[in-house]
Each structure stands twice: as structure tokens, then as C-alpha cells.
Design an enzyme around this catalytic site. Structure first.
Site, mmCIF file in Angstrom:
data_model
loop_
_atom_site.group_PDB
_atom_site.id
_atom_site.type_symbol
_atom_site.label_atom_id
_atom_site.label_comp_id
_atom_site.label_asym_id
_atom_site.label_seq_id
_atom_site.Cartn_x
_atom_site.Cartn_y
_atom_site.Cartn_z
ATOM 1 N N ASP A 39 0.834 -1.311 0.156
ATOM 2 C CA ASP A 39 -0.062 -0.068 0.113
ATOM 3 C C ASP A 39 0.959 1.242 -0.018
ATOM 4 O O ASP A 39 1.919 1.355 0.501
ATOM 5 C CB ASP A 39 -0.782 -0.113 1.236
ATOM 6 C CG ASP A 39 -2.061 0.818 1.080
ATOM 7 O OD1 ASP A 39 -2.125 1.522 0.076
ATOM 8 O OD2 ASP A 39 -2.861 1.004 2.157
ATOM 9 N N GLU A 40 0.286 2.484 -0.502
ATOM 10 C CA GLU A 40 1.124 3.622 -0.352
ATOM 11 C C GLU A 40 2.568 3.447 -1.095
ATOM 12 O O GLU A 40 3.640 3.968 -0.628
ATOM 13 C CB GLU A 40 1.387 4.054 0.953
ATOM 14 C CG GLU A 40 -0.146 4.346 1.854
ATOM 15 C CD GLU A 40 -0.597 5.514 1.658
ATOM 16 O OE1 GLU A 40 -0.218 6.333 0.589
ATOM 17 O OE2 GLU A 40 -1.771 5.650 2.279
ATOM 18 N N GLN A 80 0.328 11.839 -3.907
ATOM 19 C CA GLN A 80 0.508 11.752 -2.194
ATOM 20 C C GLN A 80 1.577 11.617 -1.897
ATOM 21 O O GLN A 80 1.843 11.091 -0.709
ATOM 22 C CB GLN A 80 -0.681 10.845 -1.945
ATOM 23 C CG GLN A 80 -2.111 11.388 -2.362
ATOM 24 C CD GLN A 80 -3.120 10.363 -1.545
ATOM 25 O OE1 GLN A 80 -3.186 10.335 -0.481
ATOM 26 N NE2 GLN A 80 -3.783 9.619 -2.398
ATOM 27 N N ARG A 97 -8.539 14.222 2.846
ATOM 28 C CA ARG A 97 -9.164 13.387 4.043
ATOM 29 C C ARG A 97 -10.539 13.346 4.290
ATOM 30 O O ARG A 97 -11.271 12.892 5.154
ATOM 31 C CB ARG A 97 -8.226 13.657 5.167
ATOM 32 C CG ARG A 97 -6.916 13.434 5.218
ATOM 33 C CD ARG A 97 -6.297 12.154 4.657
ATOM 34 N NE ARG A 97 -6.175 12.182 3.099
ATOM 35 C CZ ARG A 97 -6.118 11.082 2.586
ATOM 36 N NH1 ARG A 97 -6.402 10.014 3.256
ATOM 37 N NH2 ARG A 97 -5.851 11.198 1.133
HETATM 38 P P1 ATP Z 1 -5.904 7.263 0.053
HETATM 39 O O1 ATP Z 1 -5.504 7.697 -1.392
HETATM 40 O O2 ATP Z 1 -6.434 8.472 0.876
HETATM 41 O O3 ATP Z 1 -5.281 6.261 0.648
HETATM 42 P P2 ATP Z 1 -7.598 5.200 -1.007
HETATM 43 O O4 ATP Z 1 -7.448 4.997 -2.508
HETATM 44 O O5 ATP Z 1 -6.820 3.996 -0.575
HETATM 45 O O6 ATP Z 1 -7.303 6.524 -0.334
HETATM 46 P P3 ATP Z 1 -9.893 3.644 0.312
HETATM 47 O O7 ATP Z 1 -9.488 4.474 1.731
HETATM 48 O O8 ATP Z 1 -9.723 2.413 -0.015
HETATM 49 O O9 ATP Z 1 -9.208 4.848 -0.774
HETATM 50 O O10 ATP Z 1 -11.419 4.142 0.218
HETATM 51 C C1 ATP Z 1 -11.843 5.463 0.400
HETATM 52 C C2 ATP Z 1 -13.240 5.285 0.867
HETATM 53 O O11 ATP Z 1 -14.240 4.715 0.038
HETATM 54 C C3 ATP Z 1 -13.260 4.137 1.955
HETATM 55 O O12 ATP Z 1 -14.412 4.667 3.009
HETATM 56 C C4 ATP Z 1 -14.036 3.269 1.186
HETATM 57 O O13 ATP Z 1 -14.666 2.229 2.047
HETATM 58 C C5 ATP Z 1 -14.931 3.559 0.184
HETATM 59 N N1 ATP Z 1 -15.083 3.034 -0.825
HETATM 60 C C6 ATP Z 1 -14.001 2.454 -1.764
HETATM 61 N N2 ATP Z 1 -14.496 1.907 -2.905
HETATM 62 C C7 ATP Z 1 -16.071 1.653 -2.685
HETATM 63 C C8 ATP Z 1 -16.995 1.065 -3.299
HETATM 64 N N3 ATP Z 1 -16.943 0.550 -4.411
HETATM 65 N N4 ATP Z 1 -18.183 1.178 -3.048
HETATM 66 C C9 ATP Z 1 -18.385 1.895 -1.578
HETATM 67 N N5 ATP Z 1 -17.484 2.499 -0.877
HETATM 68 C C10 ATP Z 1 -16.421 2.527 -1.591
HETATM 69 MG MG MG Z 2 -5.355 4.239 1.020
#
Ligand code: ATP
Ligand code: MG
Length: 728
Positions: A222-223, A253, A608
Site C-alpha cells: 500500500d502507499e 500523495q 481526508r
Molecule cells: P487514499 O489515497 O487516501 O489512501 P484510497 O484510494 O486508499 O485512499 P480507500 O481508503 O480504500 O481509498 O477508500 C476510500 C473510501 O471509499 C473508504 O471509506 C472506502 O470504504 C470507500 N469505498 C471504496 N470503494 C468503494 C465502493 N466500491 N463502494 C463503496 N465505498 C467504497
Molecule cells: Mg489508502
């Protein structure tokens, strides 16, 4: 139990499903904030176990924090309805350490090798300098420490660092080599060494490499945008030709270049790993369209981006609330008041986060929350008055206030080191117990009765003298004078300056903030009537606030630096201190690359927020003992105007003058508080502080406070109810 694999896919969109079920050997998920990258990673692991029958034993997952690792493990266990013990999941450091612990011999380490933290490392470097007869003034230990860690993060040992033939570089390399030899002999491993050594272990020992290559058929990170050279090489080596690697990340990011992270690793991924399928996720599930547009508006100003289309199916949502405060007090007041009103509606404290650029900014926010009895926690850190450097200075001050304060005595008797060893301290402790006295008294008696070695007695006498002098020099001096005296005369400042640069800077910023706190502190009438000195009153207030910690299970507002907010999300986010010089940080404004990194940090901060985002700046702020006029951050102006609701002030000052109708009711309420005769700009007189000008006001009724810049004693925050100010 049979598991319905469809359950794993049911809450994923099409692109996410493709990534989770990918059949390609390697996969790169490159997507913007909140698009579900972490979700893909978690679901991918569940999918591998449930649908592809991969044993958890064969999975290695890398997260950015230990907390994130624990959360991920729970989520997967919940999805699969079973424990998944054998899977390795943790940070790069955690995983490297585990490898070394299991394979000590192959790694060339003794069974009982020790971890060197940053302080230990620093001390060892000083010893090495002494061994090599190098002068610390010419070769500052912390510069050498940074040099060694940078090289290790880049995967280099002393003999591999390029020798340009110049003396300076050669000396650095020599100390590095000497330090490493020492660590090797003594079985010591510093943080950067963990990664380097784990990498070398795999590189040099074919049997070990084969064992782990065979084991970890699936590696997930991740990240990934924040990996450094050695981390990236580690993954590549472990993957070999056969294993499958899935990484997720967002080039926008990347915020750890200052620790050696290189965004190039994610950009080059497809070149480094043949057979990579690229997945882009474009739907953001986290934020309203407004918040997303604000984030996109800011990041669009960066050059050299991959560029992404991020959209949200959510409603437009509220505008971004921007508050231009008169001062840092007004800013903290705004945040406190806003949070109180949110809590009075339906928002839970758990849903709120306050983000700031520098650690020291937390103090006034903490104060504002404490005043309103709003529970809070500092995420991944300590409350202001619990921080080491603050406790050190306050411990000295407590001794000045009361020589029999044993806790203060114990804390600072040998901080910074002044040659009073544990043996002497134990002697003092035992003696105090025997004669039922304070440590201070025991120390004095031991000196008088000549029960100590000459050396110990001299050091101890110097310490006692120091405390006595701190008191006598500060009779009738303002509180801030005592604190700065403590910092200078006890050599605490030099002591912290020996730490690695970022840590030292944070400590010094916190100490500056402590001075600010003292400068604006006013003893209450009750305390004065009780005969307390300002010092005693200040210390009592700090202890009271410290006791006011919320219950662990109680909902609480989270305060944290922008850096530690990575990967997290909150319905309501406040980003404070949006000013040029603070954010973007002073150190980064002149440098193109650093400024871009600050902008990515702003992007991280903004993204965020799920539903509501408030950003604030102060037009004047005390920093390092001076009041500075401040400009709103350029990042605020990069947010499209139509997305902003200016709660007070104006980030576009020219329009401010020409269109007074943009003033909100809130604003006029702030300039002159109703039912109060006070106004900003008014000259007032105080019984003991003399004349000054009101530069800020906050609160109403009994809680009305004014910030007065007094001609003689500087700024003071006063509760008008008690201050008896005379308007001139
Ligand atoms: P970051 O770049 O900040 O790390 P990320 O890309 O990892 O973000 P996540 O934290 O995985 O994003 O998801 C962001 C939010 O959206 C979370 O609350 C997650 O549960 C929700 N989410 C992601 N995909 C879906 C989906 N297909 N349906 C509903 N909710 C979703
Ligand atoms: Mg993330």
C-alpha cells in the site's frame, strides 16, 4: 465453511473488481485519493485466500503504519470469518526486523542483537568521532547521522559510497565505516540498517532467498509512492521471476521525499516488472464533489504529474469554509466554537479531525478544546504538555518553584547529562528515604557530609547552584524569561540540537510555543488572591489540564499533523494554519521540488475530508517570540473561488475592499461583540499591565476574551469579566 466469493466482490466497482481478480502476474493500481486503493488491496487478499486458495502463509502485505496493518488484518478476518494468523502483514521496518530475527545467523548478527534507536545511534556516532579524534564542532554528529541514514536508505554501505576525492566526503565515509564496524562487533542494528541488512540477507544468501521466494507467492504494498530505494529493491528481489506483486499508490500523495522516498519507483513500476497490468480507479467514494474539486484545483498547479480524472458520485455538498482569523487565538476559538456547534447537532467527536503542518500548532487548539470540555486525542503523538522537551523545561521550572518536587528532580538531575550517574542518584534516593526527606534535601546533606566522590559532589553542587540561580535571576521577571533562561542555561537547547534535524526542529518549535504560552498567560484573580506566583499558577493549570484526559472509549476529536493523516478519512476536517511560511513551510517555499511536495501534502489534507472541510489562517501569528503579519497560503488561492465560502476575512484582499457586502454576519459579530463595549483597535488600560491595544476578541458574554498588545509587557489574553479594562 464455504465462502461465497461473490461477497468479496459485491461492494466493488468494475475497475476495482478487475484489479482484485487480476490474472496478470503483476498489478499496479495507480489512482487518486479515496478511490478505493486500500480497499482493493484488502479485498485482493481476501480474494486470493477464498477464491484462488492461496494460503495466508504465502502472502506478504506491506502497510505504512502498524495501526494500518492491524486494521487490515481485522478487515480481512471479518470478511473471511476466520483468523489469518500466518500471513505476514506490517510495515517495511516490521517485516525486515522479523526476517532478521528469524535468520540472525545468516544475517551475520548475534542471536541477541539490539535495536539502536535514534538517540542511541547519535551517542554511538559521538563515540566514533572521539575514536577517530575528530572534532564535533567541525563534524557535527547529527550531520553524520543524517549522512549515514541517507546512504543506508539508498542501499549503500561505506565502501560503496562514491569517493569524489574531497576530504569532507572521505571523512564522512570513514566515520560511516567505523560506525558500522562498531555496530557489527557489538551486535547493534539501527533503523536504516534493518532494511539494508534484510535486503543484503536476501541478496547474499541464496538458501534464504529461495526459502522466502518460495513462501511469498503474493506480495502486496500500500502507499507505494512513498517507498525509498532500499524498500523498492527489497520487494523486487523477493519477487524474483515467479511471484506476483500488486502495488497501489498515488503519485500526487508522495510526501516523504525528505526521508528518501522516490516517486520514481511507482512511475517506473511497469518497466521494472514485466507483465504488469495497470489499473486506474477514477471514482472517489470518500468526498463530496466540492471537496474533490478543491483538491484537484490545488494539485493541478504541480508540474510533472501523471494526471488523473477523479470524480465523485456524491452530491456537491457544502462549500469549503474558509476562516481568516485575526490571530492564532481567534483561529483556535473558531475551531473550538465550530466543533461545539457540530457536536450539538448530530456529528460525533470521532468524525472530526484537525490537521496542521507543525506539531507545535496543537497547543492552542488543545486549549480551545479543553476549555469547552471537548475530548480529543493527538493521533500518533503526545499532547503538547506531555511532550518530552516541554516536560523537561517544566520539570526545571517545578524545581525552581518547589525544591521538594521529587519528580521534577529525578527528571532533570542528569538531563542533559552532567556526570551524575545512576549510582549517585540511587544514593540520593536511599538517603532521602532514610531521612524521610526530599531528594533535594538529601542531595544537599550528602554534599555537606562529604558522602560522595569528589566528582559526583562537584556535579551535584553545580546542579543545585543552577536551580538556585534560575530562581534568583528570575525574581519579578516575567514567566517567559524563566522558561527561556531554563532552555539556555541548562543547555537543553544544545541537547536537543544534537538529535536528527527533523526531530530537533520539532522540539525547538514546541519550546518556542511554550514561550508563547508563557507570554500570553495571565494569572487568574482567584489564583492571585490565593497568593500563587504566576509560575505556580501556570504549573497548576498545566497539571489540571493534563488530568483532564478523556476516557479511551469516549468519542474524541483527532488532532494530527498532515503527514500522519495519510490514508485516513473523516467526515469533518479542519486544516489550520493555512499561511505562507507555515504551510507551505518556510523551509520549502524557495525550492521548486519542496514546494511541490508541500502542495501534495495539501492535496493529502484536503482529500481526508468526506463531507465538510474548513480551512483557516490567521492574519497575525506569534512565532519565535514575534508577532508576524501573515499572508493566506497560496494553496488557498489555488482552490477555485466558487467552491469557497469565506466565513470571515478574504483570501483575495483586493476584492475585500471593493465589495463590503461579502462580509458575513459572523464577521461583523467578530469585529465588535454585541453587548460589549470593546472593539478591535481600541486602546485600553489594565491595572498592572498598563496601556495597550485590543488586537483580537473571541467568545461572548462571560466568556469574552480579548487579546491586548500592551506597550510594556507585550501580548496578553484577558477574560474581560475579570480584567477590569478601562477604555481610553
Ligand atoms: P487514499 O489515497 O487516501 O489512501 P484510497 O484510494 O486508499 O485512499 P480507500 O481508503 O480504500 O481509498 O477508500 C476510500 C473510501 O471509499 C473508504 O471509506 C472506502 O470504504 C470507500 N469505498 C471504496 N470503494 C468503494 C465502493 N466500491 N463502494 C463503496 N465505498 C467504497
Ligand atoms: Mg489508502
Amino acid at each position: 465453511m464455504t465462502l461465497n466469493t461473490e461477497d468479496i466482490l459485491k461492494n466493488l466497482n468494475e475497475n476495482q473488481t478487475e484489479a482484485v481478480t487480476t490474472e496478470a502476474q503483476h498489478a499496479l493500481v495507480l489512482a487518486g485519493a479515496g478511490s478505493g486503493k486500500t480497499r482493493v488491496l484488502v479485498h485482493r487478499i481476501a480474494w486470493l485466500i477464498a477464491a484462488e486458495y492461496v494460503s495466508p502463509y504465502s502472502i506478504l502485505a506491506v502497510t505504512f503504519t502498524n495501526k494500518a496493518a492491524a486494521e487490515m488484518r481485522n478487515r480481512i478476518a471479518f470478511m473471511l470469518q476466520r483468523e489469518i494468523r500466518d500471513m505476514w502483514i506490517g510495515t517495511f521496518h516490521g517485516i525486515a526486523l522479523k526476517l532478521l530475527q528469524i535468520n540472525t545467523e545468516a544475517a551475520g548478527l548475534p542471536k541477541n542483537f539490539q535495536i539502536l534507536d535514534s538517540d542511541d545511534q547519535y551517542r554511538l556516532i559521538r563515540r566514533c568521532l572521539a575514536d577517530l579524534e575528530l572534532d564535533e564542532k567541525q563534524w557535527p554528529p547529527r550531520t553524520i547521522q543524517a549522512f549515514i541514514n541517507d546512504q543506508k536508505n539508498d542501499g549503500l554501505r561505506a565502501h560503496e559510497v562514491e569517493d569524489f576525492g574531497d576530504h569532507n566526503n572521505q571523512t564522512l565515509i570513514k566515520v560511516f565505516g567505523h560506525y558500522d564496524d562498531h555496530c557489527q562487533r557489538a551486535g547493534l542494528v539501527d533503523f536504516a540498517e534493518m532494511l539494508l541488512r534484510a535486503h543484503e540477507l536476501l541478496l547474499n544468501d541464496q538458501a534464504v532467498l529461495q526459502k522466502y521466494r518460495q513462501r511469498f507467492s503474493h506480495i502486496l504494498v500500500d502507499e507505494f509512492q512513498d517507498t525509498n530505494a532500499i524498500q523498492s529493491a527489497f520487494i523486487q528481489l523477493l519477487a524474483g521471476a515467479q511471484n506476483k506483486v500488486l502495488v497501489v499508490g498515488d503519485d500526487d500523495q508522495s510526501i516523504y521525499a525528505w526521508r528518501g522516498a522516490r516517486v520514481d519507483h511507482i512511475l517506473d513500476f511497469q518497466n521494472l516488472y514485466a507483465n504488469t497490468a495497470l489499473y486506474k480507479l477514477e471514482q472517489n467514494y470518500r468526498s463530496t464533489q466540492t471537496i474533490l474539486d478543491a483538491a484537484n484545483g490545488v494539485i493541478a498547479n504541480n508540474k510533472k504529474r501523471l494526471g488523473k480524472n477523479l470524480w465523485s458520485a456524491q452530491e456537491k455538498g457544502d462549500p469549503v469554509g474558509v476562516y481568516g482569523a485575526h490571530s492564532e487565538f481567534d483561529e483556535a476559538f473558531f475551531v473550538g466554537e465550530k466543533i461545539e456547534s457540530l457536536l450539538a447537532e448530530t456529528t460525533s467527536a470521532d468524525d472530526i479531525a484537525i490537521l496542521y503542518r507543525s506539531n507545535a500548532q496543537s497547543r492552542l487548539l488543545e486549549e480551545a478544546l479543553l476549555k469547552r470540555s471537548i475530548p480529543y486525542q493527538i493521533y500518533g503523538g503526545l499532547r503538547f504538555f506531555e511532550r518530552l522537551e516541554i516536560k523537561d523545561v517544566l520539570a526545571y521550572s517545578r524545581l525552581v518553584n518547589n525544591r521538594h518536587d521529587d519528580i521534577g528532580f529525578e527528571r532533570v538531575i542528569n538531563t542533559p547529562t552532567r556526570g551524575i550517574g545512576l549510582k549517585t542518584v540511587n544514593l540520593i534516593r536511599n538517603y532521602a528515604q532514610m531521612q524521610q526527606s526530599s531528594l533535594w534535601q538529601a542531595a544537599q546533606t550528602l554534599i555537606q557530609e562529604k558522602k560522595l566522590t569528589q566528582r559526583a559532589a562537584t556535579s551535584l553542587a553545580a546542579f543545585i547552584n543552577l536551580i538556585d540561580e534560575l530562581e534568583s535571576n528570575n525574581q519579578d521577571q516575567p514567566l517567559e524569561q524563566l522558561f527561556s533562561d531554563v532552555i539556555e542555561r541548562t543547555a537543553l537547547k544544545d541537547h536537543y540540537l544534537k538529535e536528527p534535524p527533523e526531530k530537533a526542529q520539532t522540539r525547538l518549535e514546541n519550546l518556542d510555543e511554550l514561550i508563547n504560552a508563557a507570554e500570553t498567560f495571565v494569572i487568574s484573580e482567584e489564583d492571585a488572591a490565593l497568593g500563587l506566583t504566576p509560575l505556580a499558577a501556570f504549573l497548576a493549570q498545566v497539571s489540571l489540564d493534563a488530568g483532564d484526559t478523556s476516557q479511551v472509549n469516549e468519542p474524541h476529536v483527532q488532532l494530527m499533523t498532515l503527514h500522519s493523516a495519510k490514508g485516513l478519512e473523516f467526515p469533518v476536517v479542519f486544516i489550520v494554519g493555512m499561511e505562507q511560511g507555515l504551510f507551505p513551510h518556510q523551509n520549502s517555499m524557495e525550492d521548486f521540488n519542496k514546494l511541490q511536495e508541500e502542495r501534495r501534502l495539501a492535496y493529502v489534507g484536503i482529500t481526508r475530508a468526506e463531507k465538510q472541510l474548513f480551512m483557516s489562517y490567521a492574519t497575525s501569528r506569534r512565532m519565535r517570540g514575534k508577532i508576524n503579519a501573515c499572508q493566506p497560503s497560496q494553496f488557498l488561492r489555488e482552490i477555485p473561488k466558487e467552491l469557497i465560502q469565506q466565513i470571515r476575512g478574504n483570501i483575495h484582499p483586493t476584492q475585500y475592499v471593493s465589495s463590503p457586502q461579502t462580509r458575513t454576519p459572523y464577521q461583523s459579530q467578530r469585529q465588535t461583540v454585541p453587548d460589549s463595549p470593546y472593539q478591535i483597535g481600541q486602546t485600553v488600560r489594565h491595572n498592572s499591565f498598563g496601556e495597550g491595544v485590543i488586537t483580537d476578541m473571541s467568545g461572548k458574554g462571560d466568556y469574552l476574551q480579548v487579546l491586548v498588545q500592551f506597550n510594556d509587557v507585550g501580548p496578553k489574553v484577558l477574560a474581560v469579566k475579570f480584567a477590569k479594562l478601562e477604555i481610553l
